[in-house]
Structure formats: structure tokens, C-alpha cells
Design a protein around this motif. Structure first.
Motif, short mmCIF file in Angstrom:
data_model
loop_
_atom_site.label_atom_id
_atom_site.label_comp_id
_atom_site.label_asym_id
_atom_site.label_seq_id
_atom_site.Cartn_x
_atom_site.Cartn_y
_atom_site.Cartn_z
N PHE A 159 -0.72 11.69 0.84
CA PHE A 159 0.16 12.95 0.75
C PHE A 159 0.92 13.10 2.07
O PHE A 159 2.14 13.41 1.90
N ALA A 160 0.50 12.69 3.11
CA ALA A 160 1.12 13.01 4.29
C ALA A 160 2.37 12.17 4.39
O ALA A 160 3.28 12.15 4.60
N PHE A 161 2.10 10.71 4.04
CA PHE A 161 3.13 9.64 4.07
C PHE A 161 4.41 10.24 3.17
O PHE A 161 5.23 9.81 3.18
N MET A 162 3.69 10.38 1.87
CA MET A 162 4.50 10.88 0.76
C MET A 162 5.61 11.88 1.38
O MET A 162 6.77 12.16 0.97
N LEU A 163 5.05 13.12 1.93
CA LEU A 163 5.87 14.05 2.73
C LEU A 163 7.05 13.32 3.64
O LEU A 163 8.05 14.04 3.38
N ILE A 164 6.49 12.47 4.30
CA ILE A 164 7.41 12.00 5.30
C ILE A 164 8.44 11.37 4.71
O ILE A 164 9.69 11.30 4.81
N THR A 165 8.07 10.47 3.44
CA THR A 165 9.22 9.74 2.63
C THR A 165 10.18 10.69 1.95
O THR A 165 11.22 10.29 2.00
N ASP A 175 0.84 -1.00 0.00
CA ASP A 175 -0.10 0.11 0.05
C ASP A 175 0.76 1.37 0.13
O ASP A 175 0.40 2.47 -0.33
N PHE A 176 2.29 1.16 0.19
CA PHE A 176 2.92 2.21 0.29
C PHE A 176 3.98 2.44 -0.85
O PHE A 176 4.80 3.27 -0.72
N ARG A 198 -12.46 8.66 -0.20
CA ARG A 198 -11.43 8.90 -1.02
C ARG A 198 -10.44 10.06 -0.79
O ARG A 198 -9.29 10.17 -0.89
N ALA A 199 -11.14 11.23 -0.19
CA ALA A 199 -10.36 12.46 0.08
C ALA A 199 -9.53 12.09 1.47
O ALA A 199 -8.44 12.52 1.30
N VAL A 210 -5.43 12.41 1.73
CA VAL A 210 -4.81 13.08 2.57
C VAL A 210 -3.73 12.25 3.26
O VAL A 210 -2.56 12.82 3.39
N MET A 211 -4.19 11.03 3.68
CA MET A 211 -3.10 10.21 4.25
C MET A 211 -2.00 9.73 3.40
O MET A 211 -0.79 9.79 3.67
#
Length: 360
Positions: free
Chosen positions: A180-186, A43-44, A172-173, A177-178
Motif C-alpha cells: 500500500f505504501a509503494f502504491m501511494l508513492i507510485t 514484485d512491483f 501478510r499484514a 502495508v508495504m
């Protein structure tokens, strides 16, 4: 007498056949563990891929910032600044769009209530159509000009289907958001690792695949960077130029329209939808000359951007012919979604490199 421990007999060397079987078993074990790890983080994978695309695109900027004498050694500060910049580039336009939509919600609600009670009056532009005036007028009078309170469409709006769609959209929204947040952390972790991560990756590729593999990886990174430049930079340019056209022709909400146009322009052949709808709205308001001028200007801008500027930006960095660039973008988008816009040209680069090595 002092008893001595028995001496173990010397180990016999492993036969070559056993060594081959052990290596094959180890390879199968490694592959199984890698596949298991990928399945656990499945999922990531898209999150890491998006972060990788953005990191590759901004890597020259990261290296330039790391080489600055005022920022030397401050990897955390650089990573924080770049990650916040990416977050603001996404959050601010979306926030402006939501705020604009909320400001328009009151007027939309009043229009909706009026349509329920009195219907939607037929616009004057229908009478100026070159053909089909009677058919369109008859359909409008039968379906929209009457009060819509008792129509089947309005009854459907109060059904459970709308509630289901609303919950699905909310889910879906929240998922977006989740992600996008994990993408920023990565992305922050990748930026913070900086040259160490790049050096380790290139070292591992050279050890596993030799110098040819390292060169191929470098060309794939260049393909991703060129695709980002070709899609994002050209899309922003189209949004600015068409935003000026929106302002000149007197359209409302110019900033929001320009932002939507820029986003649509990042996708191949999607910009005509935005300025086409804007031109159609001008035409419905009676501004025929402005509508025609906007349609012509938008067509010229999109034609030049899609057929000259974008292929040059992507093709020069990837050394790909225009047709392969186009196939890579469209095929990648069809296969992998938005992420495929950047993966497709990189895969086309691999194909060209393999073909070159084969024919030489």
C-alpha cells in the motif's frame, strides 16, 4: 615530401539480407531486455497496476483540478492532495475497525473464558427451528454446552499451529502495508507527471500502433473508469442503504457493519453474506420480524444494484453488453484476484473492438 594518410576505401552498402538479420536481432534484444526488466520489477507490477487503476479512475478529477486558475501549475500540491485523500479513504475506515475490535476484545476475552469453564449455552432460537431441533440440540449439548477447556478444539488453540497462523497473518499484514505504501508513492508520481505522462503515453501508442491503437487505449481506460464507478460507487450506495436498515432494526455497531457491507458490495454477489449474517443474528436474538425485514430489504437493494444500476454504469462507459461485463468481472477476479475486477472489463473491451474490426 609530406606523407598523406591512406584514404579508407568507401564502405559498401549493407546487403538487404544483413539488414533484415540486424533488425531481427535488434527486435530479439529489445524483447529480451524488456522481459528482463519486467522480471526484475515483477514484485512491483501489481503495485503499479493498482496505482494505474486508481489514477485512471481519478484522471478527470485531476484534469479539472489542473485547469482551475487557483491550482494551475501546482502539480505537486494537487498530487499530494489526491494521494492523501486516497490514503485517508483506506486508513481511516481500517483504523476505526481496528479500534472497534480492540474495544470489543475485553468482552470477547471474558466470553471466551466463560465458554472454557461453563461451555456455550444453547440459544433459544434452536427450539423454534422448523425442523432438525432434536439433532441440533443433541449436537450442541455434546459439543458446545459442556466446558470447552478440555475439548480438542481448545487444545488446538494452544498448539503451534495457531502460532504459525499468527506469524503468517502478521507477515501478510506487513506485506500489505508495504504494498500500500509503494502504491501511494507510485500514485503520487503518476499524479505529479499529470498531462505530460498522458501525452507521452498517447504519443508512443500512436507512433507504435497508429490511431486505432490510441482509440483502443482510450476505450480501455474508459472501461477501467466505468468499472471503478460501477463497483465502488454502487458498493458505497449499498453500504449506506443497508446501514440505514441496520440502524432501524437495532443492530449494534451500525457504522462498522455498514463499512463491511460496502466493501463486500464492491465484489459481485458478496453483499448477501453480510446482511444475511446480520439477519441471522437478529433471528438468534428472537427478532424474527426484524430479521425477515432486513433479509427482504437487503435482497431488493442487491437485486436492483447488481442487475440494473451496476451494469448500466459499467456497460454505458465500455459499450459492452451485460453478459460480457459479468464475464469480465468474474473471470478477471478469478484470474488476477481483486485487480482483475478492473482488468477483466478492459480486456473484454479489447475483444469487442477486435471483433468489430473483423466483421466490418
Amino acid at each position: 615530401m609530406i606523407s598523406r594518410p591512406p584514404v579508407a576505401p568507401p564502405e559498401l552498402p549493407t546487403p538487404p539480407d544483413c539488414l533484415k538479420k540486424q533488425k531481427a536481432a535488434s527486435l530479439v534484444l529489445y524483447i529480451a531486455l524488456v522481459l528482463l526488466a519486467l522480471w526484475v520489477v515483477r514484485d512491483f507490477i501489481a503495485v503499479a497496476a493498482w496505482a494505474g487503476v486508481i489514477a485512471i479512475a481519478l484522471w478527470p478529477l485531476l484534469q479539472k483540478a489542473a485547469g482551475n486558475r487557483w491550482l494551475a501549475g501546482r502539480t505537486t500540491l494537487i498530487a499530494t492532495a489526491l494521494t492523501l485523500a486516497i490514503a485517508l479513504l483506506v486508513v481511516l475506515p481500517v483504523g476505526v475497525g481496528i479500534a472497534q475490535a480492540l474495544r470489543e476484545a475485553h468482552d470477547m476475552n471474558e466470553w471466551f473464558q466463560a465458554a472454557q469453564e461453563n461451555g456455550i449455552p444453547m440459544p433459544d432460537v434452536i427450539q423454534r427451528l422448523p425442523f432438525g431441533v432434536q439433532q441440533v440440540s443433541a449436537w450442541w449439548q455434546a459439543n458446545l454446552a459442556q466446558p470447552l477447556r478440555d475439548s480438542a478444539a481448545m487444545k488446538g488453540l494452544h498448539s503451534t499451529t495457531v502460532m504459525t497462523l499468527g506469524r503468517h497473518f502478521g507477515a501478510r499484514a506487513a506485506h500489505g502495508v508495504m504494498v500500500f505504501a509503494f502504491m501511494l508513492i507510485t500514485l503520487f508520481v503518476i499524479f505529479q507527471a499529470g498531462p505530460r505522462l498522458s501525452g507521452s503515453l498517447m504519443k508512443g501508442v500512436r507512433r507504435g500502433f497508429g490511431d486505432d491503437g490510441a482509440q483502443l487505449l482510450a476505450r480501455m481506460a474508459a472501461a477501467v473508469r466505468g468499472t471503478v464507478s460501477g463497483l465502488v460507487v454502487v458498493g458505497l450506495g449499498e453500504g449506506v442503504l443497508l446501514g440505514v436498515a441496520y440502524f432501524v432494526t437495532g443492530l449494534p455497531h451500525v457504522a462498522l457493519l455498514a463499512f463491511v457491507t460496502a466493501i463486500a458490495s464492491m465484489l459481485p454477489f458478496c453483499a448477501p453474506l453480510t446482511f444475511g449474517l446480520a439477519a441471522l443474528w437478529l433471528f438468534s436474538q428472537g427478532s424474527v420480524a426484524a430479521a425477515v425485514a432486513l433479509a427482504v430489504f437487503g435482497s431488493v437493494v442487491v437485486f436492483v444494484a447488481e442487475h440494473f444500476v451496476r451494469p448500466v454504469l459499467i456497460g454505458n462507459s465500455t459499450r459492452l453488453p451485460f453478459l460480457l461485463v459479468l464475464f469480465g468481472i468474474l473471470g478477471g477476479a478469478e484470474t488476477f484476484g481483486l485487480l482483475g475486477l478492473f482488468i477483466g472489463p478492459a480486456l473484454m473491451t479489447v475483444l469487442v473492438v477486435l471483433w468489430t474490426d473483423l466483421v466490418q
